[in-house]
Design an enzyme around this catalytic site. Structure first.
Site, PDB file in Angstrom:
ATOM      1  N   SER A   1       3.891   2.134   8.561  1.00 29.03           N
ATOM      2  CA  SER A   1       3.694   1.151   7.510  1.00 29.03           C
ATOM      3  C   SER A   1       4.996   0.949   6.762  1.00 29.03           C
ATOM      4  O   SER A   1       5.662   1.909   6.388  1.00 29.03           O
ATOM      5  CB  SER A   1       2.618   1.610   6.544  1.00 29.03           C
ATOM      6  OG  SER A   1       1.380   1.243   7.056  1.00 29.03           O
TER       7      SER A   1
ATOM      8  N   ASP B   1       1.194  -7.727   2.336  1.00 31.59           N
ATOM      9  CA  ASP B   1       1.283  -6.293   2.030  1.00 31.59           C
ATOM     10  C   ASP B   1       2.749  -5.835   1.875  1.00 31.59           C
ATOM     11  O   ASP B   1       3.273  -5.131   2.717  1.00 31.59           O
ATOM     12  CB  ASP B   1       0.583  -5.500   3.140  1.00 31.59           C
ATOM     13  CG  ASP B   1       0.287  -4.059   2.750  1.00 31.59           C
ATOM     14  OD1 ASP B   1       0.871  -3.583   1.757  1.00 31.59           O
ATOM     15  OD2 ASP B   1      -0.520  -3.408   3.443  1.00 31.59           O
TER      16      ASP B   1
ATOM     17  N   HIS C   1       0.828  -1.221   0.000  1.00 35.23           N
ATOM     18  CA  HIS C   1       0.000   0.000   0.000  1.00 35.23           C
ATOM     19  C   HIS C   1       0.859   1.267   0.000  1.00 35.23           C
ATOM     20  O   HIS C   1       0.366   2.337  -0.333  1.00 35.23           O
ATOM     21  CB  HIS C   1      -1.072  -0.020   1.099  1.00 35.23           C
ATOM     22  CG  HIS C   1      -0.640   0.307   2.486  1.00 35.23           C
ATOM     23  ND1 HIS C   1      -0.358  -0.662   3.437  1.00 35.23           N
ATOM     24  CD2 HIS C   1      -0.462   1.489   3.109  1.00 35.23           C
ATOM     25  CE1 HIS C   1      -0.027  -0.072   4.572  1.00 35.23           C
ATOM     26  NE2 HIS C   1      -0.083   1.236   4.408  1.00 35.23           N
TER      27      HIS C   1
HETATM   28  N1  ARG Z   1      -5.046   0.586   7.693  1.00 34.92           N
HETATM   29  C1  ARG Z   1      -3.729   0.592   7.159  1.00 34.92           C
HETATM   30  C2  ARG Z   1      -3.056   1.955   7.362  1.00 34.92           C
HETATM   31  O1  ARG Z   1      -3.605   2.922   7.775  1.00 34.92           O
HETATM   32  C3  ARG Z   1      -3.650   0.097   5.756  1.00 34.92           C
HETATM   33  C4  ARG Z   1      -4.353   0.914   4.725  1.00 34.92           C
HETATM   34  C5  ARG Z   1      -4.254   0.393   3.319  1.00 34.92           C
HETATM   35  N2  ARG Z   1      -5.158  -0.706   3.043  1.00 34.92           N
HETATM   36  C6  ARG Z   1      -6.473  -0.554   2.678  1.00 34.92           C
HETATM   37  N3  ARG Z   1      -7.197  -1.628   2.526  1.00 34.92           N
HETATM   38  N4  ARG Z   1      -7.022   0.600   2.465  1.00 34.92           N
HETATM   39  O2  ARG Z   1      -2.757   2.822   6.657  1.00 34.92           O
HETATM   40  N1  ASP Z   2      -1.483   1.377   7.996  1.00 30.13           N
HETATM   41  C1  ASP Z   2      -0.760   2.433   8.657  1.00 30.13           C
HETATM   42  C2  ASP Z   2       0.244   3.101   7.715  1.00 30.13           C
HETATM   43  O1  ASP Z   2       0.019   3.166   6.528  1.00 30.13           O
HETATM   44  C3  ASP Z   2      -0.124   1.953   9.915  1.00 30.13           C
HETATM   45  C4  ASP Z   2      -1.018   2.138  11.090  1.00 30.13           C
HETATM   46  O2  ASP Z   2      -1.760   3.126  11.137  1.00 30.13           O
HETATM   47  O3  ASP Z   2      -0.946   1.299  11.992  1.00 30.13           O
HETATM   48  O4  ASP Z   2       1.202   3.711   8.134  1.00 30.13           O
END
Ligand code: ARG
Ligand code: ASP
Length: 709
Positions: A640, A219, A83
């Site tokens: 991330s 990921d 991502h």
């Molecule tokens: N929740 C994670 C972070 O804030 C991953 C986000 C990317 N994945 C998604 N399915 N949108 O950024």
């Molecule tokens: N998914 C998040 C990021 O993109 C990590 C988190 O918020 O735990 O940095």
């Protein structure tokens, strides 16, 4: 009364017992080193950060400003999340080569793909320059005057620091302005895409599984840093060669077990762990609920269109994901803050604090001041939340108006810049309208404007909205405004400057938007900023007071996109009564979630075959293929892509998310339910080797067996 005293004592002691914290790597000696070792680490503070010798920090790279990555070979190979590389992977994709759908694997160096504008930053050195910045600033000055002097001192420190010509320096404040750190950095500008799995692996589970455990997502993506022939940063050139790092991370093949030590090293973006109870109360009860409601309505509408229409689905996929990401996070955050009684716990701490500072003039009023200031900012903070979610974020025609407003300001101020600014606007609109559908947007407009009119504080609404009939207004705007498509928008820029200014102001969409935008810039923002500055000033003193009042506590500075170390252990958790989540997930779980043809849960044929044959090579664990695991590391957005490092300094995982019940960790970390989610590095290797057959990358890596001696 006695009971209360014991309760307070208990809460304070409990606070010490919780791990969590994001620590500055140059300051780990002492408490952190001891604590890490008590958790099973064999690393010294100097193994992690050292100025004179290579250390783990030399392998940690800020990836394009927003994510973290790490160097995993002596040829500058970078590992980060799928991502985090998503935009780059998408930009190289076309209908003929859909790298998002099919994955991408460069077979040799010359086939690695350059990415315009992408940067990767390494930290050379960290210096504490607090004395230099805060020296000789009289308390008698106003906040604004003091800030000016501080900025001047920072600029001087940056100018005078010893560094090489190709290096940069940046100063960041810690503990709300009680400490200042200077970072000498090196920013590489030739970063190439090396490999990425298909979305059905790299984003398996998509939005449904986002922020959730159990999770089964691969990921990850691979990039490479290129440097000039002197191993220094350089713009893209064919002559550039792979960067030779001071350190790269060996990869452990021995995997993880519950309670193993883990260290996460990266660039967490922002946390607010020391807010007073009144601020958390406002967040939970005033600010988060309308933001959640607004996004929920917008997402519902966009989803209906995406399901009906493939073109809209492509146009809105990325926007949808990013709106859904924080929508879901805020819901989890509110639930977590309530469930852990974060407000009551903060209040208990504050009672004990007040008891101890009641005779100290400089501190005795801090909590009262917070009460007053948060009460004062309440309405305007709510108006600001509505504005940013509705006008700025979710109604795209209004977002297009904000861009146009900036353009108008700039050409009024500086008439000579007209042509340059016009060309920039046309470029920016070309990108914008590629992914725009006016029908979707009009539906969102109607829904959200009704909400705005009814629920946002009336004192901050322009009369053009207060008294409007939304349906009539919406039909008029989306029928007549030129901003509903690229051709129309471009036509606004035809002709000389004066004509352009007249034309844009005659536009129905822009003139309505402008009313909302000016209300924001003239009334909402100035008031909000003024109060917020006072809150920040009070927070700065409160932070200092907390540290002085509770000398036994472990206070780490809130995250601010600087390099940090966080550590903990592999650990499951209990999300609700009678339920316990194991800390490791396996490929079996991918197959359990598999839904043929579903864009979130489809599984590639090749992966199914590998699963059926149990063909896991050296990466399996007793006949099973580990995929993800969770731990007690305190992380946030920006972490991330961060490496997860074992007790000996080897790479065992790749951080990418947190569990839903624990997303409140940005405000209140609770070791019982806050968990970060990581990809098991063996799954990454399995995908590169067995799934993609990219042996040349495996050959570059250093694979080790720390547990087997
Ligand atoms: N929740 C994670 C972070 O804030 C991953 C986000 C990317 N994945 C998604 N399915 N949108 O950024
Ligand atoms: N998914 C998040 C990021 O993109 C990590 C988190 O918020 O735990 O940095």
């Amino acid at each position: 009364m006695k009971f209360l005293k014991y309760l307070l004592l208990f809460l304070v002691v409990q606070l010490s017992a919780q791990q969590g914290g994001m620590w500055i790597p140059s300051l780990l000696e002492g408490m952190n080193e001891t604590e890490m070792q008590s958790l099973g680490s064999h690393l010294s503070a100097k193994d992690i950060y050292d100025v004179n010798h290579s250390s783990l920090k030399d392998a940690i790279v800020h990836f394009n400003g927003g994510c973290t990555s790490e160097i995993i070979s002596e040829k500058g190979l970078l590992l980060t999340n799928h991502h985090c590389g998503y935009g780059a992977i998408q930009s190289h994709s076309s209908l003929e080569h859909d790298y998002l759908k099919d994955g991408f694997w460069a077979e040799k160096l010359s086939l690695e793909l350059p990415n315009k504008g992408m940067v990767a930053t390494l930290i050379v050195r960290i210096e504490d320059i607090t004395d230099q910045v805060l020296q000789q600033i009289p308390d008698t000055l106003s906040i604004e005057e003091r800030m000016k002097m501080i900025d001047q001192n920072i600029a001087n420190a940056q100018k005078n620091v010893k560094k090489e010509t190709w290096q940069e320096s940046r100063v960041k404040s810690m503990y709300d302005g009680n400490q200042y750190m200077l970072f000498v950095t090196e920013t590489f500008k030739d970063i190439r895409l090396v490999g990425a799995p298909p979305t059905s692996i790299g984003k398996f589970g998509s939005d449904t599984d986002n922020w959730m455990w159990p999770r089964h997502t691969g990921d990850f993506s691979l990039f490479r840093i290129y440097a000039d022939k002197n191993n220094r940063p350089a713009e893209y050139s064919q002559e550039n060669i792979p960067y030779k790092p001071k350190h790269f991370l060996p990869i452990s093949l021995d995997g993880v077990s519950e309670n193993d030590f883990t260290l996460v090293f990266g660039f967490p973006g922002r946390t607010s762990e020391y807010l007073p109870a009144v601020a958390i109360d406002q967040l939970v009860h005033t600010i988060n609920p309308p933001k959640i409601e607004i996004r929920e309505e917008a997402l519902k509408i966009v989803d209906q269109y995406m399901r009906k229409d493939d073109k809209i689905k492509i146009q809105y996929a990325s926007k949808y994901a990013s709106i859904a990401n924080y929508w879901k996070k805020w819901i989890g955050e509110n639930q977590g803050l309530k469930k852990t009684n974060a407000i009551a716990k903060k209040k208990a701490l504050e009672a004990s604090f007040q008891e101890q500072v009641r005779n100290k003039d400089e501190y005795a009023d801090l909590l009262n001041t917070f009460e007053q200031l948060y009460a004062e900012i309440d309405t305007v903070a709510l108006a600001r939340a509505y504005w940013s979610e509705i006008v700025y974020r979710n109604i795209e025609l209004l977002n297009a108006s904000i861009r146009l407003y900036g353009f108008e300001r700039r050409i009024l101020k500086n008439p000579d810049s007209f042509e340059e600014e016009r060309d920039k606007m046309i470029k920016s609109y070309q990108g914008f309208y590629k992914n725009y559908n006016a029908e979707v947007d009009q539906d969102v407009f109607e829904k959200l404007m009704h909400m705005y009119q009814k629920k946002s504080p009336a004192s901050y609404l322009p009369s053009t909205l207060k008294d409007a009939d939304i349906n009539v207004l919406s039909n008029e705007i989306y029928r007549e405004s030129k901003l509903t498509n690229l051709k129309g928008a471009q036509s606004l820029f035809e002709g000389p400057r004066e004509d352009v200014i007249k034309k844009i102001n005659a536009d129905k969409g822009y003139s309505f938007g402008k009313g909302l935008i000016e209300t924001y810039y003239q009334r909402i923002e100035p008031r909000y900023n003024k109060l917020n500055l006072q809150i920040k000033e009070n927070q700065k003193v409160y932070m200092k007071a907390l540290i002085e009042t509770f000398p036994e506590e472990r206070f780490f500075p809130d995250a601010n996109s600087t390099l940090r170390v966080t550590y903990g252990k592999v650990s499951g958790y209990s999300p609700t009564d009678a339920v316990y989540y194991q800390p490791v997930s396996y490929l079996k779980g991918v197959m359990e979630k598999y839904k043929p043809g579903d864009y979130e849960f489809d599984v590639p044929e090749k992966l199914k075959a590998l699963y059926q044959q149990k063909d896991y090579g050296i990466y399996g664990d007793n006949g099973k293929m580990p995929v993800n695991f969770i731990g007690t590391n305190h992380t946030t957005g920006g972490n991330s892509g961060s490496p997860v490092i074992d007790a000996h300094g080897n790479l065992i995982g790749l951080n990418f998310d947190r569990v839903w019940e624990g997303t409140m960790s940005d405000y209140y970390y609770d070791p019982d339910i806050c968990r970060n989610i990581m990809v098991d590095l063996r799954y990454v290797l399995f995908i590169i080797d067995k799934f993609a057959g990219n042996q040349r990358i495996i050959d570059e890596l250093k694979l080790v067996h720390p547990k087997k001696g």
